[in-house]
Design an enzyme around this catalytic site. Structure first.
Site, PDB file in Angstrom:
ATOM      1  N   ARG A  49     -24.081  -3.852   6.049  1.00 43.89           N
ATOM      2  CA  ARG A  49     -22.466  -3.917   5.512  1.00 43.89           C
ATOM      3  C   ARG A  49     -21.980  -5.489   4.977  1.00 43.89           C
ATOM      4  O   ARG A  49     -20.573  -5.876   5.224  1.00 43.89           O
ATOM      5  CB  ARG A  49     -21.540  -3.066   6.534  1.00 43.89           C
ATOM      6  CG  ARG A  49     -21.205  -1.875   6.152  1.00 43.89           C
ATOM      7  CD  ARG A  49     -20.064  -1.047   7.280  1.00 43.89           C
ATOM      8  NE  ARG A  49     -19.727  -0.330   7.883  1.00 43.89           N
ATOM      9  CZ  ARG A  49     -19.678   0.671   7.472  1.00 43.89           C
ATOM     10  NH1 ARG A  49     -21.409   1.199   7.718  1.00 43.89           N
ATOM     11  NH2 ARG A  49     -18.699   1.793   7.971  1.00 43.89           N
TER      12      ARG A  49
ATOM     13  N   ARG B 285     -10.322  -1.037   8.611  1.00 40.79           N
ATOM     14  CA  ARG B 285     -11.215  -0.718   7.885  1.00 40.79           C
ATOM     15  C   ARG B 285     -11.513  -1.382   6.437  1.00 40.79           C
ATOM     16  O   ARG B 285     -12.816  -1.257   6.373  1.00 40.79           O
ATOM     17  CB  ARG B 285     -12.118   1.223   8.721  1.00 40.79           C
ATOM     18  CG  ARG B 285     -12.084   1.132   9.835  1.00 40.79           C
ATOM     19  CD  ARG B 285     -12.661   2.467  10.911  1.00 40.79           C
ATOM     20  NE  ARG B 285     -13.410   3.177   9.571  1.00 40.79           N
ATOM     21  CZ  ARG B 285     -13.113   5.017   9.622  1.00 40.79           C
ATOM     22  NH1 ARG B 285     -12.597   5.189   9.901  1.00 40.79           N
ATOM     23  NH2 ARG B 285     -14.840   4.953   8.897  1.00 40.79           N
TER      24      ARG B 285
HETATM   25  P1  AMP Z   1     -19.433   4.843   9.576  1.00 35.62           P
HETATM   26  O1  AMP Z   1     -20.266   6.254   9.947  1.00 35.62           O
HETATM   27  O2  AMP Z   1     -20.724   4.156   8.716  1.00 35.62           O
HETATM   28  O3  AMP Z   1     -18.146   4.624   8.363  1.00 35.62           O
HETATM   29  O4  AMP Z   1     -19.077   4.160  11.030  1.00 35.62           O
HETATM   30  C1  AMP Z   1     -18.146   3.792  11.868  1.00 35.62           C
HETATM   31  C2  AMP Z   1     -17.842   2.306  12.593  1.00 35.62           C
HETATM   32  O5  AMP Z   1     -19.501   1.720  12.870  1.00 35.62           O
HETATM   33  C3  AMP Z   1     -17.713   1.225  11.415  1.00 35.62           C
HETATM   34  O6  AMP Z   1     -16.187   0.865  11.211  1.00 35.62           O
HETATM   35  C4  AMP Z   1     -18.297   0.109  12.214  1.00 35.62           C
HETATM   36  O7  AMP Z   1     -17.475  -0.597  12.994  1.00 35.62           O
HETATM   37  C5  AMP Z   1     -19.633   0.579  12.880  1.00 35.62           C
HETATM   38  N1  AMP Z   1     -21.014   0.507  11.933  1.00 35.62           N
HETATM   39  C6  AMP Z   1     -21.529   1.653  11.388  1.00 35.62           C
HETATM   40  N2  AMP Z   1     -22.301   0.785  10.789  1.00 35.62           N
HETATM   41  C7  AMP Z   1     -22.544  -1.100  10.716  1.00 35.62           C
HETATM   42  C8  AMP Z   1     -23.014  -1.897  10.343  1.00 35.62           C
HETATM   43  N3  AMP Z   1     -24.033  -1.650   9.199  1.00 35.62           N
HETATM   44  N4  AMP Z   1     -22.549  -2.838  10.440  1.00 35.62           N
HETATM   45  C9  AMP Z   1     -21.636  -3.136  11.127  1.00 35.62           C
HETATM   46  N5  AMP Z   1     -20.649  -2.087  11.906  1.00 35.62           N
HETATM   47  C10 AMP Z   1     -21.569  -1.432  10.972  1.00 35.62           C
END
Ligand code: AMP
Length: 216
Positions: free
Chosen positions: A88, A167
């Site tokens: 990310r 986000r």
């Molecule tokens: P997601 O389920 O992929 O939308 O991720 C939810 C949250 O988890 C994100 O908004 C970040 O806070 C954290 N997160 C998930 N993947 C990452 C990553 N590769 N790097 C940093 N934070 C992450």
């Protein structure tokens, strides 16, 4: 085959990764799910991650890299995987390169910003089976109850409008540069998901990657 799913929050990375897991027989590796798991277990890492997630910010690179490096060693990923939500940031992508993980395709799902907000703020996740309903696009037959398993539907704590807007801003600033990063390496496969149903996006993915995976 090693695939990265790229796209803004709400673009449908997770939905497509689940469908592709079934189609190609490749495990989906979702850092968001791993971090939510750690948060639910109340581990030190989970508590640290939760602070950032609740605000709609990214969890620090070193925390995420630690759990990903560990997960990528697992035997079930030897023939490939679908990375959902990782990398990310550019430093995360460089770290993946340094781990000598060879990526075959980076699928970038593009969805217009207004649609992303509607998609994210309407999501309802089942606490029982993880199935995702949507207030407008896939409402449950009975309010608050999952059609699939009868479990309770909840809104993810980071899917409220204020956090969603943060986000999306974080995505633009820290994640969008990966489009150029992987474009320069010839790995980017663009898919337009605006106004498209999950199954029509999958058709587009299949048109690009094919319908089956050949073992290396
Ligand atoms: P997601 O389920 O992929 O939308 O991720 C939810 C949250 O988890 C994100 O908004 C970040 O806070 C954290 N997160 C998930 N993947 C990452 C990553 N590769 N790097 C940093 N934070 C992450």
């Amino acid at each position: 085959m090693r695939i990265i799913m790229l796209g803004a929050p709400g673009a449908g990375k997770g939905t497509q990764a689940k469908k592709m897991e079934e189609l190609y027989g490749l495990p989906q590796v979702s850092t968001g799910d791993m971090l939510r798991g750690a948060r639910a277990q109340g581990t030190a890492l989970g508590i640290e991650a939760a602070r950032h997630m609740e605000a709609g910010n990214l969890v620090p690179d070193e925390v995420v890299l630690g759990i990903v490096a560990e997960r990528l060693k697992s035997a079930d990923l030897a023939n490939g995987f679908i990375l959902d939500g990782f990398p990310r940031t550019v430093p995360q992508a460089s770290a993946l390169d340094e781990m000598q993980v060879v990526i075959d395709h980076v699928v970038n799902i593009h969805v217009d910003a207004d649609e992303l907000v509607v998609r994210l703020t309407g999501r309802l996740t089942c606490t029982g089976c993880g199935f995702m309903h949507h207030r407008h696009f896939l409402p449950p037959q009975e309010e608050g109850v999952c059609d699939k398993c009868g479990g309770t539907l909840t809104q993810r704590s980071d899917d409220n409008e204020e956090t969603v807007r943060n986000r999306l801003a974080v995505y633009q600033q820290l994640t969008a540069p990966l489009v150029e990063y992987y474009g320069e390496r010839g790995l980017l496969r663009e898919v337009d998901g605006t106004g498209e149903s999950p199954s029509s996006v999958l058709e587009k993915v299949k048109a690009i990657l094919g319908t089956r995976v050949t073992e290396e």
